[in-house]
Scaffold this active site. Structure first.
Site, PDB file in Angstrom:
ATOM      1  N   ASP A   1      30.193  44.120  33.098  1.00  0.00           N
ATOM      2  CA  ASP A   1      31.529  44.283  33.758  1.00  0.00           C
ATOM      3  C   ASP A   1      32.677  44.513  32.959  1.00  0.00           C
ATOM      4  O   ASP A   1      32.946  43.921  32.118  1.00  0.00           O
ATOM      5  CB  ASP A   1      31.824  43.150  34.373  1.00  0.00           C
ATOM      6  CG  ASP A   1      32.461  42.974  35.687  1.00  0.00           C
ATOM      7  OD1 ASP A   1      33.517  44.069  35.584  1.00  0.00           O
ATOM      8  OD2 ASP A   1      32.383  42.674  36.945  1.00  0.00           O
TER       9      ASP A   1
ATOM     10  N   SER B   1      34.465  41.364  44.328  1.00  0.00           N
ATOM     11  CA  SER B   1      35.716  41.534  43.435  1.00  0.00           C
ATOM     12  C   SER B   1      36.853  40.669  43.909  1.00  0.00           C
ATOM     13  O   SER B   1      36.654  39.418  43.979  1.00  0.00           O
ATOM     14  CB  SER B   1      35.960  42.873  43.053  1.00  0.00           C
ATOM     15  OG  SER B   1      36.743  43.025  42.088  1.00  0.00           O
TER      16      SER B   1
ATOM     17  N   HIS C   1      30.839  46.560  37.027  1.00  0.00           N
ATOM     18  CA  HIS C   1      31.723  45.983  37.918  1.00  0.00           C
ATOM     19  C   HIS C   1      31.308  46.504  39.216  1.00  0.00           C
ATOM     20  O   HIS C   1      31.204  45.692  40.368  1.00  0.00           O
ATOM     21  CB  HIS C   1      33.175  46.281  37.627  1.00  0.00           C
ATOM     22  CG  HIS C   1      33.880  45.512  38.530  1.00  0.00           C
ATOM     23  ND1 HIS C   1      34.113  44.337  38.502  1.00  0.00           N
ATOM     24  CD2 HIS C   1      34.690  45.817  39.738  1.00  0.00           C
ATOM     25  CE1 HIS C   1      35.150  43.704  39.509  1.00  0.00           C
ATOM     26  NE2 HIS C   1      35.363  44.574  40.019  1.00  0.00           N
TER      27      HIS C   1
HETATM   28  C1  MLT Z   1      41.483  40.272  41.375  1.00  0.00           C
HETATM   29  O1  MLT Z   1      42.623  40.701  41.066  1.00  0.00           O
HETATM   30  O2  MLT Z   1      40.992  39.891  42.089  1.00  0.00           O
HETATM   31  C2  MLT Z   1      40.357  40.759  40.199  1.00  0.00           C
HETATM   32  O3  MLT Z   1      41.087  41.267  39.061  1.00  0.00           O
HETATM   33  C3  MLT Z   1      39.268  41.748  40.784  1.00  0.00           C
HETATM   34  C4  MLT Z   1      40.068  42.858  41.143  1.00  0.00           C
HETATM   35  O4  MLT Z   1      40.542  43.162  42.339  1.00  0.00           O
HETATM   36  O5  MLT Z   1      40.201  43.773  40.276  1.00  0.00           O
END
Ligand code: MLT
Length: 209
Positions: A158, A108, A189
């Site tokens: 996701d 992520s 996710h």
């Molecule tokens: C990010 O900000 O890198 C993406 O939205 C993934 C997350 O951290 O939620």
């Protein structure tokens, strides 16, 4: 081993065991820390050395690697500066721990900083496993990533990252010449067994060095 911030980041380093394959640079998701991905990495690459920095940005107390605005869009200037900071940490940590060039394993938010590292300094990483990453803007111009192996694992359901944004990232890395394997799994996710299995077999199929 948990080390203080003397290399610029609070981090954890776990030495590899012989025959130690490529080390892994672990980059956690929002709200994680340096311990988060250790059990996952231990299953994907049980004898690899692990280097795991904690993101320095706090979003309501949740650690991340770069800032985003309230609407969820990224702070591009911070994204660039923080990517450089992680690259600098990697350089210093490699010298301190006599570590060969690692493969990034990011989830992520951590996967997003990992692809940014690839674009900013194509020689810094041996490749990347990007789990639930996305491309929210066009980062062109892009460098030559010929021969750099990248495994991109997206979730078809996701809730945070539309699969097409992961697809855009796969296309962009392919355009840069990276050796991209892109899989969309029937998951959300969160990670599942399939992520682990695919990452382990993909990593095992890489030639050493
Ligand atoms: C990010 O900000 O890198 C993406 O939205 C993934 C997350 O951290 O939620």
């Amino acid at each position: 081993m948990t080390a203080a911030a003397d290399l610029g980041f609070i981090h954890r380093f776990e030495p590899g065991r012989e025959p130690a394959p490529v080390p892994l640079l672990l980059l956690h998701g929002t709200g994680g820390d340096e311990n988060d991905l250790i059990p996952l990495a231990a299953r994907i690459a049980p004898t690899s050395a692990l280097l795991s920095p904690r993101g320095k940005v706090s979003e309501h107390g949740m650690a991340r690697y770069f800032r985003r605005f309230a609407d969820g869009s990224w702070d591009r200037a911070d994204f660039e500066a923080r990517t450089a900071e992680v690259l600098d940490f990697l350089k210093r940590a490699r010298a301190a721990y006599a570590l060969p060039k690692p493969m990034a394993l990011g989830y992520s938010n951590g996967a997003n900083v990992a692809w940014s590292m690839l674009l900013k300094d194509p020689g810094a990483l041996a490749g990347a496993i990007l789990m639930r990453a996305m491309l929210p803007f066009d980062p062109r111009p892009i460098p030559d990533l010929r021969g750099v192996p990248v495994l991109l694992l997206a979730g078809a359901h996701d809730e945070l990252i539309p699969p097409e944004r992961a697809g855009l990232l796969a296309a962009l890395l392919g355009e840069a010449g990276a050796d991209v394997t892109y899989e969309v799994l029937p998951l959300g996710h969160g990670l599942g067994e399939q992520d682990l299995r695919l990452a382990a077999s993909w990593l095992a199929s890489r030639k050493p060095g």
